[in-house]
Design a protein around this motif. Structure first.
Motif, PDB file in Angstrom:
ATOM      1  N   GLY A 192      59.266  32.801  10.072  1.00  0.00           N
ATOM      2  CA  GLY A 192      58.534  32.833   8.882  1.00  0.00           C
ATOM      3  C   GLY A 192      59.264  31.991   8.016  1.00  0.00           C
ATOM      4  O   GLY A 192      58.540  31.389   7.118  1.00  0.00           O
ATOM      5  N   PHE A 193      60.766  32.086   8.137  1.00  0.00           N
ATOM      6  CA  PHE A 193      61.310  31.331   6.891  1.00  0.00           C
ATOM      7  C   PHE A 193      61.239  29.768   7.257  1.00  0.00           C
ATOM      8  O   PHE A 193      61.019  29.082   6.251  1.00  0.00           O
ATOM      9  CB  PHE A 193      62.955  31.574   7.198  1.00  0.00           C
ATOM     10  CG  PHE A 193      63.850  30.741   6.276  1.00  0.00           C
ATOM     11  CD1 PHE A 193      64.042  31.310   4.872  1.00  0.00           C
ATOM     12  CD2 PHE A 193      64.474  29.508   6.777  1.00  0.00           C
ATOM     13  CE1 PHE A 193      65.106  30.391   4.209  1.00  0.00           C
ATOM     14  CE2 PHE A 193      65.148  28.745   6.023  1.00  0.00           C
ATOM     15  CZ  PHE A 193      65.484  29.175   4.669  1.00  0.00           C
ATOM     16  N   ALA A 194      61.201  29.147   8.453  1.00  0.00           N
ATOM     17  CA  ALA A 194      60.883  27.875   8.795  1.00  0.00           C
ATOM     18  C   ALA A 194      59.544  27.282   8.468  1.00  0.00           C
ATOM     19  O   ALA A 194      59.400  26.583   7.725  1.00  0.00           O
ATOM     20  CB  ALA A 194      61.007  27.672  10.239  1.00  0.00           C
ATOM     21  N   GLN A 195      58.467  28.517   8.517  1.00  0.00           N
ATOM     22  CA  GLN A 195      57.380  28.002   7.964  1.00  0.00           C
ATOM     23  C   GLN A 195      57.268  27.870   6.594  1.00  0.00           C
ATOM     24  O   GLN A 195      56.556  26.983   5.889  1.00  0.00           O
ATOM     25  CB  GLN A 195      56.060  29.223   8.223  1.00  0.00           C
ATOM     26  CG  GLN A 195      55.908  28.896   9.774  1.00  0.00           C
ATOM     27  CD  GLN A 195      55.157  30.347  10.392  1.00  0.00           C
ATOM     28  OE1 GLN A 195      55.063  31.334   9.540  1.00  0.00           O
ATOM     29  NE2 GLN A 195      54.469  30.170  11.551  1.00  0.00           N
ATOM     30  N   ALA A 196      57.785  28.706   5.772  1.00  0.00           N
ATOM     31  CA  ALA A 196      57.995  28.659   4.140  1.00  0.00           C
ATOM     32  C   ALA A 196      58.689  27.590   4.018  1.00  0.00           C
ATOM     33  O   ALA A 196      58.273  26.878   3.018  1.00  0.00           O
ATOM     34  CB  ALA A 196      58.834  30.260   3.857  1.00  0.00           C
ATOM     35  N   GLN A 203      54.667  20.953  -0.467  1.00  0.00           N
ATOM     36  CA  GLN A 203      54.286  20.975  -1.567  1.00  0.00           C
ATOM     37  C   GLN A 203      55.267  19.856  -2.630  1.00  0.00           C
ATOM     38  O   GLN A 203      54.721  19.337  -3.640  1.00  0.00           O
ATOM     39  CB  GLN A 203      54.437  22.279  -2.190  1.00  0.00           C
ATOM     40  CG  GLN A 203      53.454  23.291  -1.667  1.00  0.00           C
ATOM     41  CD  GLN A 203      53.540  24.889  -2.102  1.00  0.00           C
ATOM     42  OE1 GLN A 203      54.691  25.203  -2.341  1.00  0.00           O
ATOM     43  NE2 GLN A 203      52.459  25.652  -2.109  1.00  0.00           N
ATOM     44  N   GLN A 204      56.485  20.059  -2.377  1.00  0.00           N
ATOM     45  CA  GLN A 204      57.196  18.937  -3.053  1.00  0.00           C
ATOM     46  C   GLN A 204      56.931  17.818  -3.112  1.00  0.00           C
ATOM     47  O   GLN A 204      56.813  16.823  -3.876  1.00  0.00           O
ATOM     48  CB  GLN A 204      58.989  19.010  -2.560  1.00  0.00           C
ATOM     49  CG  GLN A 204      59.374  20.099  -3.283  1.00  0.00           C
ATOM     50  CD  GLN A 204      61.101  20.166  -2.840  1.00  0.00           C
ATOM     51  OE1 GLN A 204      61.351  19.693  -1.654  1.00  0.00           O
ATOM     52  NE2 GLN A 204      61.892  20.429  -3.636  1.00  0.00           N
ATOM     53  N   ALA A 205      56.460  17.102  -1.829  1.00  0.00           N
ATOM     54  CA  ALA A 205      56.106  15.750  -1.504  1.00  0.00           C
ATOM     55  C   ALA A 205      54.776  15.461  -2.438  1.00  0.00           C
ATOM     56  O   ALA A 205      54.514  14.288  -2.955  1.00  0.00           O
ATOM     57  CB  ALA A 205      55.681  15.682  -0.113  1.00  0.00           C
ATOM     58  N   GLU A 206      53.809  16.506  -2.391  1.00  0.00           N
ATOM     59  CA  GLU A 206      52.563  16.583  -3.265  1.00  0.00           C
ATOM     60  C   GLU A 206      52.956  16.337  -4.534  1.00  0.00           C
ATOM     61  O   GLU A 206      52.315  15.359  -5.246  1.00  0.00           O
ATOM     62  CB  GLU A 206      51.642  17.580  -2.762  1.00  0.00           C
ATOM     63  CG  GLU A 206      51.161  17.501  -1.318  1.00  0.00           C
ATOM     64  CD  GLU A 206      50.383  18.730  -0.915  1.00  0.00           C
ATOM     65  OE1 GLU A 206      50.452  19.827  -1.845  1.00  0.00           O
ATOM     66  OE2 GLU A 206      49.687  18.982   0.184  1.00  0.00           O
ATOM     67  N   ALA A 207      53.917  17.159  -5.110  1.00  0.00           N
ATOM     68  CA  ALA A 207      54.215  16.802  -6.462  1.00  0.00           C
ATOM     69  C   ALA A 207      54.676  15.737  -6.799  1.00  0.00           C
ATOM     70  O   ALA A 207      54.347  15.039  -7.826  1.00  0.00           O
ATOM     71  CB  ALA A 207      55.143  17.931  -6.871  1.00  0.00           C
ATOM     72  N   HIS A 217      54.886  17.304 -14.132  1.00  0.00           N
ATOM     73  CA  HIS A 217      55.374  18.615 -14.715  1.00  0.00           C
ATOM     74  C   HIS A 217      54.639  19.762 -14.329  1.00  0.00           C
ATOM     75  O   HIS A 217      55.448  21.161 -14.244  1.00  0.00           O
ATOM     76  CB  HIS A 217      55.463  18.510 -16.229  1.00  0.00           C
ATOM     77  CG  HIS A 217      55.867  19.689 -17.187  1.00  0.00           C
ATOM     78  ND1 HIS A 217      57.156  20.049 -17.032  1.00  0.00           N
ATOM     79  CD2 HIS A 217      55.211  20.549 -17.680  1.00  0.00           C
ATOM     80  CE1 HIS A 217      57.351  21.317 -17.677  1.00  0.00           C
ATOM     81  NE2 HIS A 217      56.356  21.539 -18.170  1.00  0.00           N
ATOM     82  N   ALA A 218      53.307  19.659 -14.501  1.00  0.00           N
ATOM     83  CA  ALA A 218      52.505  20.967 -14.114  1.00  0.00           C
ATOM     84  C   ALA A 218      52.590  21.411 -12.459  1.00  0.00           C
ATOM     85  O   ALA A 218      52.954  22.549 -12.326  1.00  0.00           O
ATOM     86  CB  ALA A 218      50.973  20.584 -14.225  1.00  0.00           C
ATOM     87  N   ALA A 219      52.949  20.248 -11.800  1.00  0.00           N
ATOM     88  CA  ALA A 219      53.238  20.672 -10.263  1.00  0.00           C
ATOM     89  C   ALA A 219      54.419  21.160 -10.003  1.00  0.00           C
ATOM     90  O   ALA A 219      54.523  22.192  -9.236  1.00  0.00           O
ATOM     91  CB  ALA A 219      53.019  19.184  -9.651  1.00  0.00           C
ATOM     92  N   SER A 220      55.465  20.629 -10.728  1.00  0.00           N
ATOM     93  CA  SER A 220      56.743  21.101 -10.559  1.00  0.00           C
ATOM     94  C   SER A 220      56.962  22.553 -11.198  1.00  0.00           C
ATOM     95  O   SER A 220      57.559  23.370 -10.275  1.00  0.00           O
ATOM     96  CB  SER A 220      57.575  20.235 -11.386  1.00  0.00           C
ATOM     97  OG  SER A 220      57.668  20.469 -12.651  1.00  0.00           O
TER      98      SER A 220
END
Length: 266
Positions: A192-196, A203-207, A217-220
């Motif tokens: 579960g940790f690995a999936q998170a 999400q970081q890459a998308e931001a 800023h909104a994404a971060s």
């Protein structure tokens, strides 16, 4: 004497509910017959040993171990209070750190930060050590408590003494199976940790791919790296508390039998 709360059925134990609620266990699997599962778990040697306990020859005074005969006699109420103290100390150890004077080693949760860039293969290691250390602490403390309760039952004649002998046999027979099953819970938590972590990296890459400062800023703000980690840390503590409940069940059952067969304190 205060009536002990009824223990939950095996299929609705706190650990089972935790696993099903977190999608780590199929709810249908918990409906299997416990007796049938027990029969499937025992090998031929273990079945013979259990049969010997259930059909003993006439007991002799030497059947009671010397350390049990020497142990100070405790009332059921005093033993219950001791068990509750042990449980409370372990719960505090999991939630906040071992209480002073408990004799328990302090096992601190890792800091709520992760090195960047994240490496999924190594990021979990501090949490794995935290989880394993608490499992060892529970195993040591609760084995001692269970042996102590069993020793008091062993001083009693008839059914309680037989129950103590049977419990010792079950602890020996099922210890390896218990360790294996609880080890699977640890692996599910790591998964579960690995999936998170992977979701966080995504999400970081998308931001970072957003082109405007306002959008970035909104994404971060939306992708708070601490939120998912704090949620996992609470999940880890909840899993350990549920495991504590499960490990305590045999001892609580022995206590209930002892309380039902011994006079109340005045």
């Amino acid at each position: 004497m205060t009536q002990a709360p009824a223990r939950a059925p095996f299929n609705s134990s706190r650990l089972t509910r935790f696993l099903t609620e977190n999608a780590m266990l199929n709810a249908a699997q918990t409906q299997q017959d416990v007796g049938q599962q027990l029969g499937d778990w025992l090998n031929f040697r273990q079945a013979i040993a259990l049969h010997g306990v259930l059909h003993p020859e006439q007991a002799t005074p030497h059947d009671t171990p010397a350390q049990v005969r020497r142990a100070a006699t405790m009332s059921a109420q005093a033993l219950r209070r001791h068990a509750e103290k042990v449980r409370a100390q372990l719960e505090q150890s999991i939630q906040q750190g071992a209480p002073t004077g408990s004799g328990l080693a302090r096992i601190d949760m890792p800091p709520p930060t992760l090195d960047e860039p994240l490496e999924p293969k190594t990021a979990y290691e501090p949490y794995r050590r935290f989880h394993a250390a608490h499992q060892r602490q529970m195993e040591t403390s609760l084995h001692s408590l269970r042996s102590q309760v069993r020793g008091q039952l062993g001083k009693c004649p008839g059914p309680l003494q037989q129950l103590a002998t049977l419990d010792a046999a079950f602890e020996n027979i099922l210890g390896e199976r218990e360790a294996m099953l609880l080890g699977k819970v640890a692996k599910l938590l790591e998964k579960g940790f690995a999936q998170a972590v992977k979701q966080h990296i995504k999400q970081q890459a998308e931001a970072h791919a957003l082109v405007t400062t306002e959008a970035a800023h909104a994404a971060s703000t939306a992708v708070n790296p601490g939120s998912w980690l704090m949620a996992f840390r609470q999940t880890l503590r909840t899993a350990l508390l549920a495991e504590l409940d499960t490990r305590l069940q045999p001892t609580l059952a022995l206590l209930e039998a002892f309380e039902s067969q011994t006079p109340q304190e005045q």
